[in-house]
Design an enzyme around this catalytic site. Sequence first.
Site, mmCIF file in Angstrom:
data_model
loop_
_atom_site.group_PDB
_atom_site.id
_atom_site.type_symbol
_atom_site.label_atom_id
_atom_site.label_comp_id
_atom_site.label_asym_id
_atom_site.label_seq_id
_atom_site.Cartn_x
_atom_site.Cartn_y
_atom_site.Cartn_z
ATOM 1 N N CYS A 42 -18.953 44.388 6.427
ATOM 2 C CA CYS A 42 -18.994 43.608 8.496
ATOM 3 C C CYS A 42 -20.037 42.570 8.384
ATOM 4 O O CYS A 42 -19.796 41.771 9.525
ATOM 5 C CB CYS A 42 -19.540 45.183 9.536
ATOM 6 S SG CYS A 42 -20.795 45.260 8.979
ATOM 7 N N ARG A 101 -21.036 46.251 24.536
ATOM 8 C CA ARG A 101 -21.175 46.539 23.138
ATOM 9 C C ARG A 101 -23.207 46.890 23.474
ATOM 10 O O ARG A 101 -24.007 46.412 23.826
ATOM 11 C CB ARG A 101 -21.971 45.150 22.329
ATOM 12 C CG ARG A 101 -22.928 45.529 20.858
ATOM 13 C CD ARG A 101 -23.218 44.184 19.716
ATOM 14 N NE ARG A 101 -21.769 44.135 19.025
ATOM 15 C CZ ARG A 101 -21.738 43.700 18.416
ATOM 16 N NH1 ARG A 101 -23.121 42.955 17.454
ATOM 17 N NH2 ARG A 101 -20.600 44.418 17.414
ATOM 18 N N ASP A 156 -22.639 48.927 4.732
ATOM 19 C CA ASP A 156 -23.410 48.046 5.181
ATOM 20 C C ASP A 156 -24.571 48.354 5.381
ATOM 21 O O ASP A 156 -25.177 49.065 4.571
ATOM 22 C CB ASP A 156 -22.611 49.282 6.765
ATOM 23 C CG ASP A 156 -23.126 48.073 8.125
ATOM 24 O OD1 ASP A 156 -23.453 47.363 8.038
ATOM 25 O OD2 ASP A 156 -22.956 49.289 9.050
ATOM 26 N N GLN A 188 -13.772 46.337 14.135
ATOM 27 C CA GLN A 188 -14.069 45.774 13.012
ATOM 28 C C GLN A 188 -13.202 46.111 11.869
ATOM 29 O O GLN A 188 -13.030 46.000 11.393
ATOM 30 C CB GLN A 188 -16.018 46.072 12.768
ATOM 31 C CG GLN A 188 -16.756 45.760 11.444
ATOM 32 C CD GLN A 188 -16.521 44.363 10.888
ATOM 33 O OE1 GLN A 188 -17.386 43.537 12.102
ATOM 34 N NE2 GLN A 188 -15.998 43.950 10.293
ATOM 35 N N ARG A 197 -11.686 39.205 12.863
ATOM 36 C CA ARG A 197 -11.829 39.837 13.485
ATOM 37 C C ARG A 197 -11.127 39.301 14.973
ATOM 38 O O ARG A 197 -11.055 39.651 15.711
ATOM 39 C CB ARG A 197 -13.740 39.363 14.182
ATOM 40 C CG ARG A 197 -14.177 40.284 12.762
ATOM 41 C CD ARG A 197 -13.860 41.828 13.115
ATOM 42 N NE ARG A 197 -14.392 42.179 14.332
ATOM 43 C CZ ARG A 197 -16.288 41.788 14.816
ATOM 44 N NH1 ARG A 197 -17.250 42.081 13.921
ATOM 45 N NH2 ARG A 197 -16.234 42.785 16.342
ATOM 46 N N HIS A 209 -17.330 51.290 15.308
ATOM 47 C CA HIS A 209 -16.675 49.717 15.450
ATOM 48 C C HIS A 209 -15.402 49.831 15.168
ATOM 49 O O HIS A 209 -15.264 49.137 14.321
ATOM 50 C CB HIS A 209 -17.857 49.058 14.336
ATOM 51 C CG HIS A 209 -18.129 48.127 14.669
ATOM 52 N ND1 HIS A 209 -17.934 47.443 15.968
ATOM 53 C CD2 HIS A 209 -18.825 47.066 13.939
ATOM 54 C CE1 HIS A 209 -18.122 46.161 15.768
ATOM 55 N NE2 HIS A 209 -19.142 45.734 14.731
HETATM 56 N N1 NVA Z 1 -24.250 49.399 11.060
HETATM 57 C C1 NVA Z 1 -24.846 47.807 11.822
HETATM 58 C C2 NVA Z 1 -23.045 47.169 12.021
HETATM 59 C C3 NVA Z 1 -23.173 45.350 12.747
HETATM 60 C C4 NVA Z 1 -21.710 44.636 11.999
HETATM 61 C C5 NVA Z 1 -25.147 47.819 13.149
HETATM 62 O O1 NVA Z 1 -25.207 48.338 13.605
HETATM 63 O O2 NVA Z 1 -25.970 47.088 13.621
HETATM 64 N N1 CP Z 2 -19.879 42.710 12.446
HETATM 65 C C1 CP Z 2 -20.336 42.476 13.810
HETATM 66 O O1 CP Z 2 -19.909 42.771 14.455
HETATM 67 O O2 CP Z 2 -21.093 41.149 13.592
HETATM 68 P P1 CP Z 2 -21.903 40.648 14.510
HETATM 69 O O3 CP Z 2 -23.207 41.869 14.771
HETATM 70 O O4 CP Z 2 -22.283 38.959 14.407
HETATM 71 O O5 CP Z 2 -21.262 40.521 15.993
#
Ligand code: NVA
Ligand code: CP
Length: 302
Positions: free
Chosen positions: A261, A102, A221, A132, A289, A129
């Site tokens: 998500c 990540r 989101d 997800q 997930r 993502h």
């Molecule tokens: N768009 C959000 C998704 C988090 C799971 C982010 O990138 O922070």
């Molecule tokens: N939806 C998601 O990816 O959650 P986290 O940021 O908690 O991993």
Amino acid sequence: MKDLLKLLDLTREEIALILDTADRLKAERKSGEKHDFPSGKTLAMIFAKNSTRTRVSFETGIFQLGGQGIFLSSADSQLGRGEPIEDTARVLSRYCDAIMIRTFEQEEVERLAQYADVPVINGLTDFAHPCQVLADLMTVREHKGVLAGLNVCYIGDGNNMANSIIVGALKCGMNVAAACPAEYLPDITALDYAKTVTDADFTLTHDPSVAARDADVIFTDVWASMGQESEAEKRRAAFFGYCVDERIMSLAHPECMVQHCLPAHRGEEITAEVFEAHAAEIFDEAENRLHVQKAVMYLLMK
Ligand code: NVA
Ligand code: CP
């Protein structure tokens, strides 16, 4: 399929295989049946951003498959002191059976995969993502029985979730309508991909009411993603009118699902009332997930 870097790389058949495998692993888990997976595999998990779901579901998932997850925060591994991703890829490939990452730039994940001898899984970048959205597709299929022909609506920032929903849903034959402010559009690669799709419709609008019409599932989101915290106030102003509320829901199909998500900001992209009315679907999505990522590891690492 060597890696899971973005949904653009997958065929419709590969997505279906992941979802079918996830359904099977979920059923096995619920019935207490043993998974048919070699024990002792390890998954390195690199995190340059915060996580609750991704970390816990991957770590639990590899454990349930008989293996071990190894958490590496970028900050306190040598990555945080500037060790190149190319060297990290080659080192981790000597120890581990797969690498999940990540981070911020998609290009870093692509480079990691280029230098790694083991599968690489994208656990979120600013661009995509994929894990997800695979869980989201699994959840919608569980609730609706099918994917092709459903109307998907996305309301909000043209971010990693928007890009992956557009590509993933269109690949599954779902019609997609995305409502994003003009300054916050999805990535050009997702929009270019949408232009090539012939068996489903794609609409991009600045009007959430247009996107929500007859929707079978509405996605939203956060307005400020990880790394954009300093823009939160400016974004709150830009996204005025993009909240998924009762009025938006009244335009959708009466049986419309809501997916988020998480984490969610109640009162911004979704009202507390809509969130709670659809909490069962949203937490099914969070649960899935685990199952979908086990399926991805099963298919890439077995
Ligand atoms: N768009 C959000 C998704 C988090 C799971 C982010 O990138 O922070
Ligand atoms: N939806 C998601 O990816 O959650 P986290 O940021 O908690 O991993």
